[in-house]
Write a protein that holds these residues in place. Sequence first.
Motif, PDB file in Angstrom:
ATOM      1  N   MET A 107       7.277  -0.815   9.314  1.00  0.00           N
ATOM      2  CA  MET A 107       5.879  -0.564   9.376  1.00  0.00           C
ATOM      3  C   MET A 107       5.522  -1.212   7.981  1.00  0.00           C
ATOM      4  SD  MET A 107       6.968   3.425   9.913  1.00  0.00           S
ATOM      5  CE  MET A 107       5.626   3.795  10.137  1.00  0.00           C
ATOM      6  N   ASN A 108       4.528  -1.537   8.044  1.00  0.00           N
ATOM      7  CA  ASN A 108       3.899  -2.278   7.057  1.00  0.00           C
ATOM      8  C   ASN A 108       2.524  -1.730   6.793  1.00  0.00           C
ATOM      9  OD1 ASN A 108       3.398  -4.169   4.996  1.00  0.00           O
ATOM     10  ND2 ASN A 108       2.386  -5.746   5.877  1.00  0.00           N
ATOM     11  N   GLU A 109       2.051  -1.896   5.781  1.00  0.00           N
ATOM     12  CA  GLU A 109       0.446  -0.964   5.007  1.00  0.00           C
ATOM     13  C   GLU A 109       0.568   0.534   5.583  1.00  0.00           C
ATOM     14  OE1 GLU A 109      -2.398  -3.600   6.323  1.00  0.00           O
ATOM     15  OE2 GLU A 109      -1.706  -4.980   4.684  1.00  0.00           O
ATOM     16  N   VAL A 110       1.358   0.983   5.169  1.00  0.00           N
ATOM     17  CA  VAL A 110       1.723   2.732   5.393  1.00  0.00           C
ATOM     18  C   VAL A 110       0.543   3.527   4.991  1.00  0.00           C
ATOM     19  CG1 VAL A 110       2.871   4.944   5.954  1.00  0.00           C
ATOM     20  CG2 VAL A 110       3.689   2.840   6.369  1.00  0.00           C
ATOM     21  N   ALA A 111      -0.694   4.132   5.951  1.00  0.00           N
ATOM     22  CA  ALA A 111      -1.608   5.036   5.030  1.00  0.00           C
ATOM     23  C   ALA A 111      -1.069   6.356   5.763  1.00  0.00           C
ATOM     24  CB  ALA A 111      -2.759   4.329   5.313  1.00  0.00           C
ATOM     25  N   CYS A 112      -0.929   6.888   5.374  1.00  0.00           N
ATOM     26  CA  CYS A 112      -1.185   8.849   5.333  1.00  0.00           C
ATOM     27  C   CYS A 112      -1.937   9.570   5.105  1.00  0.00           C
ATOM     28  CB  CYS A 112       0.757   9.724   5.181  1.00  0.00           C
ATOM     29  SG  CYS A 112       1.870   8.176   5.697  1.00  0.00           S
ATOM     30  N   SER A 113      -2.299  10.744   5.604  1.00  0.00           N
ATOM     31  CA  SER A 113      -2.855  11.239   4.746  1.00  0.00           C
ATOM     32  C   SER A 113      -2.396  12.581   3.929  1.00  0.00           C
ATOM     33  CB  SER A 113      -4.038  12.100   6.516  1.00  0.00           C
ATOM     34  OG  SER A 113      -3.111  13.199   7.160  1.00  0.00           O
ATOM     35  N   GLY A 114      -1.529  13.266   4.535  1.00  0.00           N
ATOM     36  CA  GLY A 114       0.178  14.112   3.852  1.00  0.00           C
ATOM     37  C   GLY A 114       0.102  14.836   4.248  1.00  0.00           C
TER      38      GLY A 114
ATOM     39  N   LYS B 279       0.703  -1.204   0.186  1.00  0.00           N
ATOM     40  CA  LYS B 279      -0.062  -0.292  -0.119  1.00  0.00           C
ATOM     41  C   LYS B 279       1.207   1.392   0.032  1.00  0.00           C
ATOM     42  CE  LYS B 279      -3.799  -1.913   2.426  1.00  0.00           C
ATOM     43  NZ  LYS B 279      -5.232  -2.120   3.122  1.00  0.00           N
ATOM     44  N   TRP B 280       2.387   0.970  -0.221  1.00  0.00           N
ATOM     45  CA  TRP B 280       3.168   2.370  -0.511  1.00  0.00           C
ATOM     46  C   TRP B 280       2.435   3.022  -1.712  1.00  0.00           C
ATOM     47  CZ3 TRP B 280       5.742   5.050   2.479  1.00  0.00           C
ATOM     48  CH2 TRP B 280       6.740   5.568   2.419  1.00  0.00           C
ATOM     49  N   ASN B 281       2.154   4.059  -1.181  1.00  0.00           N
ATOM     50  CA  ASN B 281       1.787   5.544  -2.912  1.00  0.00           C
ATOM     51  C   ASN B 281       2.484   7.503  -1.963  1.00  0.00           C
ATOM     52  OD1 ASN B 281       0.409   6.519  -0.357  1.00  0.00           O
ATOM     53  ND2 ASN B 281      -1.423   5.829  -0.799  1.00  0.00           N
ATOM     54  N   LEU B 282       1.834   7.275  -3.805  1.00  0.00           N
ATOM     55  CA  LEU B 282       2.843   8.685  -3.348  1.00  0.00           C
ATOM     56  C   LEU B 282       2.617   9.948  -2.393  1.00  0.00           C
ATOM     57  CD1 LEU B 282       2.193   9.895  -7.035  1.00  0.00           C
ATOM     58  CD2 LEU B 282       4.128   9.880  -5.939  1.00  0.00           C
ATOM     59  N   LEU B 283       0.749   9.531  -1.604  1.00  0.00           N
ATOM     60  CA  LEU B 283       0.636  10.636  -0.239  1.00  0.00           C
ATOM     61  C   LEU B 283       1.922  10.132   0.749  1.00  0.00           C
ATOM     62  CD1 LEU B 283      -2.651  10.294   0.461  1.00  0.00           C
ATOM     63  CD2 LEU B 283      -1.488  12.457  -0.291  1.00  0.00           C
ATOM     64  N   SER B 284       1.932   8.557   1.551  1.00  0.00           N
ATOM     65  CA  SER B 284       2.732   8.049   1.829  1.00  0.00           C
ATOM     66  C   SER B 284       4.529   8.813   1.444  1.00  0.00           C
ATOM     67  CB  SER B 284       3.294   6.752   2.541  1.00  0.00           C
ATOM     68  OG  SER B 284       1.785   6.538   2.612  1.00  0.00           O
ATOM     69  N   ALA B 285       4.919   8.727   0.752  1.00  0.00           N
ATOM     70  CA  ALA B 285       6.348   9.080   0.031  1.00  0.00           C
ATOM     71  C   ALA B 285       6.391  10.381   0.094  1.00  0.00           C
ATOM     72  CB  ALA B 285       6.417   9.177  -1.350  1.00  0.00           C
ATOM     73  N   THR B 286       5.362  11.496   0.172  1.00  0.00           N
ATOM     74  CA  THR B 286       5.409  12.956   0.312  1.00  0.00           C
ATOM     75  C   THR B 286       5.703  13.070   1.431  1.00  0.00           C
ATOM     76  OG1 THR B 286       3.847  13.296  -2.079  1.00  0.00           O
ATOM     77  CG2 THR B 286       4.112  15.249  -0.207  1.00  0.00           C
ATOM     78  N   VAL B 287       5.408  12.422   2.201  1.00  0.00           N
ATOM     79  CA  VAL B 287       5.282  13.526   3.809  1.00  0.00           C
ATOM     80  C   VAL B 287       7.058  12.993   4.443  1.00  0.00           C
ATOM     81  CG1 VAL B 287       4.924  11.790   6.549  1.00  0.00           C
ATOM     82  CG2 VAL B 287       2.578  12.683   4.136  1.00  0.00           C
ATOM     83  N   VAL B 288       7.237  11.780   3.557  1.00  0.00           N
ATOM     84  CA  VAL B 288       8.812  11.461   4.112  1.00  0.00           C
ATOM     85  C   VAL B 288       9.509  12.643   3.412  1.00  0.00           C
ATOM     86  CG1 VAL B 288      10.440  10.101   3.313  1.00  0.00           C
ATOM     87  CG2 VAL B 288       8.664   9.148   4.000  1.00  0.00           C
ATOM     88  N   CYS B 289       9.190  12.689   2.124  1.00  0.00           N
ATOM     89  CA  CYS B 289      10.019  13.975   1.389  1.00  0.00           C
ATOM     90  C   CYS B 289      10.310  14.698   2.378  1.00  0.00           C
ATOM     91  CB  CYS B 289       9.763  14.172   0.345  1.00  0.00           C
ATOM     92  SG  CYS B 289       9.818  12.808  -0.632  1.00  0.00           S
ATOM     93  N   ARG B 290       8.724  15.848   2.277  1.00  0.00           N
ATOM     94  CA  ARG B 290       8.636  16.696   3.503  1.00  0.00           C
ATOM     95  C   ARG B 290       9.883  17.193   5.048  1.00  0.00           C
ATOM     96  NH1 ARG B 290       5.294  20.398   0.715  1.00  0.00           N
ATOM     97  NH2 ARG B 290       3.315  19.514  -0.219  1.00  0.00           N
TER      98      ARG B 290
END
Length: 749
Positions: free
Chosen positions: A369-376, A333-344
């Motif tokens: 961590m697994n199945e990370v789900a961030c709001s952004g 479930k890794w996606n752009l929303l979670s990746a963006t939180v890491v980048c910022r």
Amino acid sequence: ISRGKYLAFEILNYEHLGYPPGFPNPEQEQYTAPQLAPDTPRIQLRLAGDKRKHNEGRVEVFYNAAWGTVCDDDFNIHAAQVVCRELGYLEAISWSPSSKYGKGEGPIWFDNLRCTGKEKTLAQCPSNGIGVSDCKHSEDVGVVCSDKRIPGFKFVNTILDIQVEDVRIRAILSSYRKRIPVTEGYVEVKDGGKWKQICNTEWTQSSARVICGMFGFPGERKYNARVYKMFARRKRPTYWDYAVNCTGNEAHLSSCKLGQAPSTKSNGTCPEGLPVVVSCVPGRDFAPTPMTGFRKAFRQEQPLVRLRGGAIVGEGRVEVLKNGEWGTICDDKWNLLSATVVCRELGFGTAKEALSGGRLGQGMGPVHMNEVACSGFEKSVTECFFNKEALGCSHEEDAAVRCNVPAMGFQQSLRLSGGRSPFEGRVEVLAERNGSLVWGTVCSDGWGTMEAMVVCRQLGLGFASNVFQETWYWPGQVSADPVVMSGVRCSGTEMSLSHCLHHGAHLSCAKGGGRNAAGVACSETAPDLVLNPQVVEQTTYMEDRPMFMLHCAYEENCLSSTSSQAPANSYRRLLRFSSQIHNNGHSDFRPKAGRHSWVWHDCHRHYHSMEVFTLYDLVTLNGTKVAEGHKASFCLEDSECDEGIEKRYECANFGEQGITVGCWDTYRHDIDCQWIDITELKPGDYIFQIVINPNYEVPESDYSNNIMKCRCRYDGHRVWMYSCHNGGSLSTETEETFPGLLNNQVTHR
């Protein structure tokens, strides 16, 4: 803003890289806008859903004032090709049935599509008819398009008839014009070949957050509006006819809603407003230099997140710190929303790409961590919801990111010249001489792997694969032969060669430039050697061996210096252990020297391809070295490999030497020199450490994990080895209780 009207143009934020100077660009087709028959239904496409990249996702269609989806029945690669081309990508890579990117909403506009791949729009493909379908949203189709855009492509909104070519932040105030990177100014959109401003009556901080993120900045801040109001009065802006509305968690402006700005009334004015201005906050690595001294005065807190294994700034495998130990994130479930939180969180902008499948190397230690789900909107990925159970996750599923980073212009001051491909050549830098900028070479005295790594990173060409101190076979431009940079010494982490230590204006280069100038060859991949600490811990023992049985080892300097006076019938006490060295990278580990220069050792009857492959040391708890050993790579070969990987290297019969990706080389405890001579060692507590590839002879993607340390207790009769771990695997506080080398980047400079 009318609902459902979305901005789907692709931001050309990182397509300016292109090919290095002097390399011919490939032939490119010229884009021409499609001419559609009057009776062709007007539709708009977008890619949505749980996606990892901007160029993939669930296919959604805007028709009859509503967004809907496409059914996977009869869908094929030809239909995917039409979708991708309509969105401005060169071609389709693949397509996915059964709602891989999540279930959509609204009507299912197309079912049983039968495209040939030649259609200009999906609406031209034969189907059951728009809106005629017996599908459910569990059958929504998705596509993956190529990264490359169609040259000259303009997004054409066939519903609103909007064309957009590019977006930029243009510095307006003189105090910002000379700054790199540009952090404040007008947000401008290129429309019909002209740059236009956006009316700010519909603009929000959320939209500013997205703009800053696209240009590599983690956040936005307030600015002095009075100054810009005065400027707008002096020079009348040209307004774009449309407004943008973002929620703030979009990775790209392409995901924000677009509509006609009510205040502009399509006449290019903004009666009650001003041009949109953004002021972005740069990350620590990109902040203006005057703050450097202030930042160094305070000790930074231990970060909870880091990137490892990336070739360039802003990319890498995501690792998080938990209970004092670094671990990875599983890609479920890794996606752009979670990746963006890491980048910022790390001081970059939004994510360009959320990578899965260990694409940027496999980590070590636990999967935290697994199945990370961030709001952004989280401050850290550690605040996001995730599944604490990572059962079934291995390091083959390690998640990684590629972040948007500010345009620093480093690539304009460096080039590779004379090579057979854009990835190799003589290093030439742009330097100021006598008041003008000229191209020149770099002195090759002391030129090594770390310097080459910085060059390849600066040019965006990946990792160094080879280092050259002579470049007579790469004739560069004669005018660039003189040396303009000497005494270069890099730590390997710099973003630009100019950030490394060097002589400045007072050059010193006995060899001269031209054919003796520094050169590099770069590669998108690199090996990454990692020692297995558990094997060392489990195989350690002591042996008292008579001197007459150590003749060959003595010849190869594998005993302490006092052994030269030892009689033949005396004994040496040896601390023995096995080493299991894995290649976790993305390319094979090969010795720097070709087989023609390997050294034959008659006593052991084998060739050495690397004179020093590993160092073994015992140090006291205050860091003083008390015993040492070394191991030449008398045989680099694949001892064992992961399932499904074939061995490629073996030493028998003068065979090729190396370690294949996914394989490991085991140096057993019972072979010569696989020890430390502790004959004169006093009983006590020590630190035992092993360093692989200590002289950086072979470039790797990560040197921080090349060191392994253990605690060692010796009572004069027995030895205990415990708490073995790799460099960089523990928190800073824990690591500081182990003296000696903190990582492999301080061994010889």
